[in-house]
Design a protein around this motif. Structure first.
Motif, short mmCIF file in Angstrom:
data_model
loop_
_atom_site.label_atom_id
_atom_site.label_comp_id
_atom_site.label_asym_id
_atom_site.label_seq_id
_atom_site.Cartn_x
_atom_site.Cartn_y
_atom_site.Cartn_z
N GLY A 151 0.86 -1.18 0.00
CA GLY A 151 0.00 0.00 0.00
C GLY A 151 0.89 1.22 0.00
N TYR A 152 0.45 2.31 -0.60
CA TYR A 152 1.23 3.55 -0.53
C TYR A 152 0.39 4.63 0.11
N HIS A 153 0.92 5.21 1.18
CA HIS A 153 0.16 6.23 1.90
C HIS A 153 0.96 7.50 2.12
N GLY A 154 2.12 7.63 1.47
CA GLY A 154 2.85 8.87 1.56
C GLY A 154 4.26 8.70 2.07
N GLY A 229 -2.66 1.73 -5.87
CA GLY A 229 -2.16 2.44 -7.05
C GLY A 229 -0.67 2.28 -7.24
N ALA A 230 0.11 3.00 -6.42
CA ALA A 230 1.57 2.96 -6.58
C ALA A 230 2.13 1.56 -6.37
N GLY A 231 1.37 0.71 -5.67
CA GLY A 231 1.80 -0.68 -5.47
C GLY A 231 1.64 -1.53 -6.72
N SER A 257 -10.44 4.91 4.12
CA SER A 257 -10.27 4.68 2.69
C SER A 257 -9.32 5.75 2.16
N ASP A 258 -8.12 5.34 1.78
CA ASP A 258 -7.17 6.30 1.22
C ASP A 258 -7.50 6.46 -0.26
N GLU A 259 -8.14 7.58 -0.57
CA GLU A 259 -8.65 7.81 -1.93
C GLU A 259 -7.84 8.88 -2.64
N MET A 414 4.00 5.49 -19.54
CA MET A 414 3.40 4.36 -18.84
C MET A 414 4.38 4.01 -17.74
N ARG A 415 3.87 3.72 -16.51
CA ARG A 415 4.76 3.54 -15.38
C ARG A 415 5.03 2.07 -15.14
N ALA A 416 6.23 1.80 -14.61
CA ALA A 416 6.57 0.43 -14.22
C ALA A 416 6.61 0.34 -12.71
N1 PXG Z 1 -1.95 7.97 -0.55
C1 PXG Z 1 -1.96 7.44 -1.78
C2 PXG Z 1 -2.92 6.35 -2.08
C3 PXG Z 1 -1.09 7.94 -2.76
O1 PXG Z 1 -1.12 7.40 -3.99
C4 PXG Z 1 -0.23 9.49 -1.14
C5 PXG Z 1 -1.11 8.97 -0.22
C6 PXG Z 1 0.67 10.60 -0.72
O2 PXG Z 1 0.29 11.79 -1.32
P1 PXG Z 1 1.36 12.98 -1.50
O3 PXG Z 1 0.50 14.09 -2.01
O4 PXG Z 1 1.90 13.29 -0.16
O5 PXG Z 1 2.42 12.50 -2.44
C7 PXG Z 1 -0.21 8.98 -2.44
C8 PXG Z 1 0.74 9.54 -3.44
C9 PXG Z 1 3.86 6.47 -7.69
C10 PXG Z 1 3.63 7.55 -6.73
O6 PXG Z 1 5.03 6.08 -7.81
C11 PXG Z 1 2.39 7.70 -6.16
C12 PXG Z 1 2.19 8.70 -5.22
C13 PXG Z 1 3.23 9.56 -4.88
C14 PXG Z 1 4.47 9.40 -5.47
C15 PXG Z 1 4.69 8.40 -6.39
O7 PXG Z 1 2.93 5.97 -8.31
N2 PXG Z 1 0.97 8.75 -4.60
#
Ligand code: PXG
Length: 460
Positions: A151-154, A229-231, A257-259, A414-416
């Motif tokens: 999960g990505y949360h910041g 997403g980022a995961g 819910s992290d939206e 397109m991201r990897a």
């Molecule tokens: N939650 C989620 C679900 C995110 O996707 C954040 C929190 C953090 O938000 P800020 O605005 O502080 O960056 C994000 C950010 C990637 C990537 O590689 C994705 C994010 C940030 C940097 C890179 O896809 N999402």
């Protein structure tokens, strides 16, 4: 002809600008690509190359580039009142208007908003709010917040702690105390012995197992993105979220819910939780609330938490200079005007979402693709050495990065994520543009395949 003097920009970039999540030394070796302009779903670099931005900047630019009304809104607000704080019994009009607007757009039971500048600050706010809530309930022992691997949360201390990336935790002594991580609902990444539906139930029950292991009286909340997403754009099986909802209800745990990615139409509803029918207590947002034109984030606070904070809580000792920044809020309002006028969630749900899904999932016939799936306007595919068995490539080969570089060369962003290739195009994308996008993806996969063959990394 290079009106931007790209070489000079690159030299000064590597001398002075520390980029986020970047190996500066490695980047300095070849120089950054300098992006200078955007229009609609396209961006241009300093050397005049046009790129189809299938990542919406960084999951942000929902309404596309070059929307004048946002610039006009910022201009007007900056002349009127560029900044004032909301700390000492004062308030600014755009923040009041935006809070009202978000309460209307949010699912029922969300009537209050806390503003931040970013998603990371939103999730730090979540940590403080969740723990404050349980203190106010007379259960200060409930401190543990569970989230998920990948999960990505910041990237703040709190956000990075909630994020389930061990390479982030390895730098800076993270996570902070009382954060735990469970597995992600990635069926294709499992051994695939079960159906996706059975796997989804099992993945949800990892939450229950952990709650029982920690002790339910110590667990404060579970935080997760509706779709990671980022995961790597991990779309959970349909059985997953209802089972998670059952579990958090059973133990009385708050659901967050992290939206930051899934909010504002990305999954075809205003909020991703509405697609899955979950009932979160808190919703973190950022990115598309302004389409990234200006930084803004925040937390939508459901009545359960808001009532405790407001009625019993006294002063909440938390806030940022720019909480409710008038210019940022004015831009968000102009952005939401466009989203509502065009009913972008519906455009995604009924038109371009299903169209992208059909096109993107057809890529599974490609010899490099093991699995491809899409929901709304996010999509991901797995590059594999053998699509029949699903055998992955050796991670050391960095096949995803090779493919990403080939995409750039062909005018496609397109991201990897490892060997998953992911997209999240602007919500305003049209069907002909999706055709162009899928055509480009296919061409880039072909070139990647050809290059892998030259390297001898593919079985014949
Ligand atoms: N939650 C989620 C679900 C995110 O996707 C954040 C929190 C953090 O938000 P800020 O605005 O502080 O960056 C994000 C950010 C990637 C990537 O590689 C994705 C994010 C940030 C940097 C890179 O896809 N999402």
């Amino acid at each position: 002809m290079d009106p931007f003097d790209t070489a000079d920009l690159q030299a000064r970039d590597s001398a002075h600008f520390l980029h986020p999540f970047t190996d500066t030394k490695a980047l300095s070796g070849h120089g950054a690509r300098i992006i200078v302009r955007g229009d609609g779903i396209f961006i241009w670099d300093s050397q005049g190359h046009r790129l189809l931005d299938a990542m919406s900047g960084l999951w942000c630019v929902a309404i596309g580039y070059g929307q004048r009304r946002l610039a006009d809104a910022a201009h007007r607000q900056m002349l009127e009142l560029p900044f004032y704080n909301s700390f000492f019994k004062t308030a600014v009009v755009p923040a009041i208007d935006l809070a009202t607007r978000l309460s209307r757009l949010a699912p029922p039971g969300f009537n209050r908003v806390f503003f931040t500048n970013s998603g990371s600050e939103g999730n730090d706010t979540v940590i403080r709010m969740v723990r404050r809530y349980w203190d106010l309930q007379g259960q200060p022992g409930r401190k543990v917040i569970l989230s998920r691997i990948n999960g990505y949360h910041g990237s703040t201390m709190g956000g990075a702690s909630l994020s389930g990336m061990d390479y982030m935790h390895a730098q800076g002594g993270l996570p902070i105390p009382d954060i735990g991580h469970i597995g992600q609902p990635y069926w294709y990444g499992s051994d695939r012995a079960e159906s996706p539906a059975d796997f989804g139930l099992r993945a949800a029950r990892w939450l229950e197992d952990r709650i029982l292991a920690v002790g339910p009286e110590r667990v404060a909340a579970f935080i997760a993105e509706p779709v990671q997403g980022a995961g790597g754009v991990i779309i959970p099986p349909e059985t997953y979220w209802p089972e998670v909802q059952r579990i958090v209800d059973r133990y009385g745990i708050l659901l967050v819910s992290d939206e930051v990615i899934c909010g504002f139409g990305r999954l075809g509803q205003w909020f991703g939780c509405q697609h899955y029918g979950t009932r979160p207590d808190l919703i973190t947002f950022a990115k598309a609330v302004t389409s990234g034109y200006i930084p803004l984030g925040g937390v939508l606070v459901g009545d359960r938490v808001a009532n405790a904070l407001v009625e019993q809580g006294g002063e909440f000792e938390h806030g940022f200079t720019y909480s409710g920044h008038p210019t940022a809020c004015a831009v968000a309002l102009a952005n939401l005007d466009i989203m509502e006028e065009q009913d972008l969630p519906r455009h995604v749900r009924e038109d371009v979402g299903p169209y992208l899904k059909a096109g993107f999932e057809s890529l599974v016939d490609h010899p490099l693709v093991g699995h491809a799936e899409a929901l709304g306007l996010v999509a991901g595919l797995a590059l594999v050495a053998d699509p029949v068995s699903g055998r992955p490539f050796d991670p050391a080969l960095s096949v995803g990065l090779l493919c990403r570089d080939i995409c750039f060369r062909n005018g496609l962003v397109m991201r990897a994520v490892g060997d998953r290739m992911i997209i999240a195009p602007p919500l305003v994308i049209t069907r002909p543009q999706i055709d162009e996008l899928i055509g480009l993806v296919r061409r880039c996969l072909d070139e990647t395949h050809a290059e892998l063959r030259v390297h001898g990394w593919l079985a014949d």
